[in-house]
Scaffold this motif. Structure first.
Motif, short mmCIF file in Angstrom:
data_model
loop_
_atom_site.label_atom_id
_atom_site.label_comp_id
_atom_site.label_asym_id
_atom_site.label_seq_id
_atom_site.Cartn_x
_atom_site.Cartn_y
_atom_site.Cartn_z
N LYS A 186 42.81 54.27 22.99
CA LYS A 186 42.98 54.72 24.38
C LYS A 186 41.76 54.40 25.23
O LYS A 186 41.91 53.89 26.35
CB LYS A 186 43.28 56.22 24.41
N ASP A 187 40.57 54.69 24.75
CA ASP A 187 39.36 54.41 25.53
C ASP A 187 39.21 52.93 25.85
O ASP A 187 38.79 52.57 26.95
CB ASP A 187 38.10 54.90 24.79
N ASP A 188 39.58 52.08 24.91
CA ASP A 188 39.50 50.63 25.15
C ASP A 188 40.59 50.16 26.11
O ASP A 188 40.37 49.25 26.90
CB ASP A 188 39.56 49.87 23.83
N VAL A 189 41.76 50.78 26.03
CA VAL A 189 42.83 50.47 26.99
C VAL A 189 42.37 50.85 28.39
O VAL A 189 42.53 50.09 29.35
CB VAL A 189 44.15 51.18 26.62
N LEU A 190 41.77 52.04 28.52
CA LEU A 190 41.26 52.50 29.81
C LEU A 190 40.22 51.52 30.36
O LEU A 190 40.27 51.16 31.55
CB LEU A 190 40.65 53.89 29.67
N LEU A 191 39.32 51.08 29.52
CA LEU A 191 38.28 50.14 29.94
C LEU A 191 38.90 48.80 30.36
O LEU A 191 38.53 48.24 31.40
CB LEU A 191 37.27 49.93 28.82
N THR A 192 39.84 48.32 29.59
CA THR A 192 40.50 47.05 29.89
C THR A 192 41.24 47.11 31.22
O THR A 192 41.08 46.23 32.07
CB THR A 192 41.47 46.66 28.75
N LEU A 193 42.04 48.15 31.40
CA LEU A 193 42.79 48.26 32.65
C LEU A 193 41.87 48.46 33.85
O LEU A 193 42.08 47.87 34.90
CB LEU A 193 43.82 49.40 32.56
N SER A 194 40.83 49.26 33.69
CA SER A 194 39.85 49.45 34.78
C SER A 194 39.21 48.13 35.17
O SER A 194 39.04 47.84 36.36
CB SER A 194 38.76 50.44 34.36
N SER A 195 38.86 47.33 34.18
CA SER A 195 38.26 46.02 34.45
C SER A 195 39.22 45.10 35.19
O SER A 195 38.83 44.40 36.12
CB SER A 195 37.82 45.35 33.14
N LEU A 196 40.47 45.11 34.76
CA LEU A 196 41.47 44.28 35.44
C LEU A 196 41.66 44.72 36.88
O LEU A 196 41.75 43.89 37.79
CB LEU A 196 42.82 44.34 34.70
N PHE A 197 41.72 46.03 37.11
CA PHE A 197 41.94 46.54 38.47
C PHE A 197 40.79 46.17 39.40
O PHE A 197 40.98 46.04 40.61
CB PHE A 197 42.12 48.06 38.48
N SER A 198 39.60 45.97 38.85
CA SER A 198 38.45 45.63 39.69
C SER A 198 38.25 44.12 39.84
O SER A 198 37.36 43.69 40.56
CB SER A 198 37.18 46.29 39.16
N ALA A 199 39.07 43.32 39.17
CA ALA A 199 38.94 41.86 39.25
C ALA A 199 39.44 41.37 40.62
O ALA A 199 40.58 41.60 40.99
CB ALA A 199 39.73 41.20 38.13
N ALA A 200 38.56 40.71 41.34
CA ALA A 200 38.88 40.24 42.69
C ALA A 200 40.00 39.20 42.70
O ALA A 200 40.72 39.08 43.70
CB ALA A 200 37.63 39.66 43.34
N GLU A 201 40.18 38.48 41.63
CA GLU A 201 41.19 37.42 41.60
C GLU A 201 42.59 37.94 41.29
O GLU A 201 43.56 37.18 41.30
CB GLU A 201 40.81 36.32 40.60
N LEU A 202 42.72 39.25 41.02
CA LEU A 202 44.00 39.84 40.73
C LEU A 202 44.42 40.83 41.82
O LEU A 202 43.59 41.60 42.30
CB LEU A 202 43.97 40.58 39.39
N ALA A 203 45.69 40.76 42.21
CA ALA A 203 46.26 41.72 43.18
C ALA A 203 47.39 42.44 42.46
O ALA A 203 48.30 41.80 41.92
CB ALA A 203 46.79 40.98 44.41
N PHE A 204 47.32 43.76 42.45
CA PHE A 204 48.30 44.56 41.72
C PHE A 204 49.32 45.20 42.64
O PHE A 204 48.95 45.77 43.67
CB PHE A 204 47.57 45.66 40.92
N GLU A 205 50.58 45.11 42.23
CA GLU A 205 51.63 45.84 42.92
C GLU A 205 51.34 47.34 42.72
O GLU A 205 50.96 47.75 41.62
CB GLU A 205 52.99 45.50 42.31
N SER A 206 51.50 48.12 43.76
CA SER A 206 51.30 49.56 43.69
C SER A 206 49.94 49.92 43.09
O SER A 206 49.82 50.81 42.26
CB SER A 206 52.41 50.22 42.88
N GLU A 207 48.91 49.22 43.57
CA GLU A 207 47.57 49.39 42.97
C GLU A 207 47.08 50.83 43.04
O GLU A 207 46.50 51.34 42.09
CB GLU A 207 46.57 48.45 43.63
N ARG A 208 47.33 51.50 44.16
CA ARG A 208 46.86 52.88 44.28
C ARG A 208 47.54 53.78 43.24
O ARG A 208 46.90 54.61 42.60
CB ARG A 208 47.10 53.42 45.70
N ALA A 209 48.83 53.61 43.05
CA ALA A 209 49.55 54.39 42.05
C ALA A 209 49.03 54.07 40.64
O ALA A 209 48.89 54.96 39.80
CB ALA A 209 51.05 54.14 42.12
#
Length: 134
Positions: free
Chosen positions: A60-83
């Motif tokens: 879980k901690d590594d999943v959290l870190l991975t997803l957090s890193s992806l969300f902060s990547a400038a080259e990625l735009a996420f649908e429903s990012e705030r949610a």
């Protein structure tokens, strides 16, 4: 804007298939070089968390870190990012799984609360309520 499927992100993160990793890196590198942002649907994030946890045994901690890193990547735009960000916070703090946290966050972000559920674990998360059978 091009979009990424779960399997491309999995190969990029897990690096378990040399040929697919190289192709994913080429695609992402080319898009970044061209100034393009890559779109990630919310369903891809949901599936990504599940694949990392269930297929690769990522903690879980590594999943959290991975997803957090992806969300902060400038080259990625996420649908429903705030949610997604709210779901990540709920997942970090609680015992409910990421999917339930995302359901709750999506309902909350849409202004629709509570999320009624028969899942006792999910019902402990702010924004959800347990639906009694009686």
């Amino acid at each position: 804007m091009a979009a990424l499927d779960t399997n491309v992100l999995v190969r990029y993160i897990v690096q378990d298939d040399v040929a697919q990793l190289a192709a994913a890196r080429r695609l992402i590198g080319r898009c970044v070089a061209e100034g393009q942002t890559l779109f990630v649907p919310v369903t891809v994030v949901l599936e990504l968390e599940w694949v990392l946890r269930s297929n690769f045994g990522v903690a879980k901690d590594d999943v959290l870190l991975t997803l957090s890193s992806l969300f902060s990547a400038a080259e990625l735009a996420f649908e429903s990012e705030r949610a997604l960000e709210v779901a990540l916070q709920l997942f970090r703090k609680g015992s409910a799984d990421f999917a339930d946290c995302l359901h709750i966050a999506s309902a909350t972000y849409a202004g629709e609360q509570p999320l009624w559920t028969f899942d006792k674990g999910a019902a402990k998360v702010s924004g959800a309520r347990f639906l009694s059978k009686a």
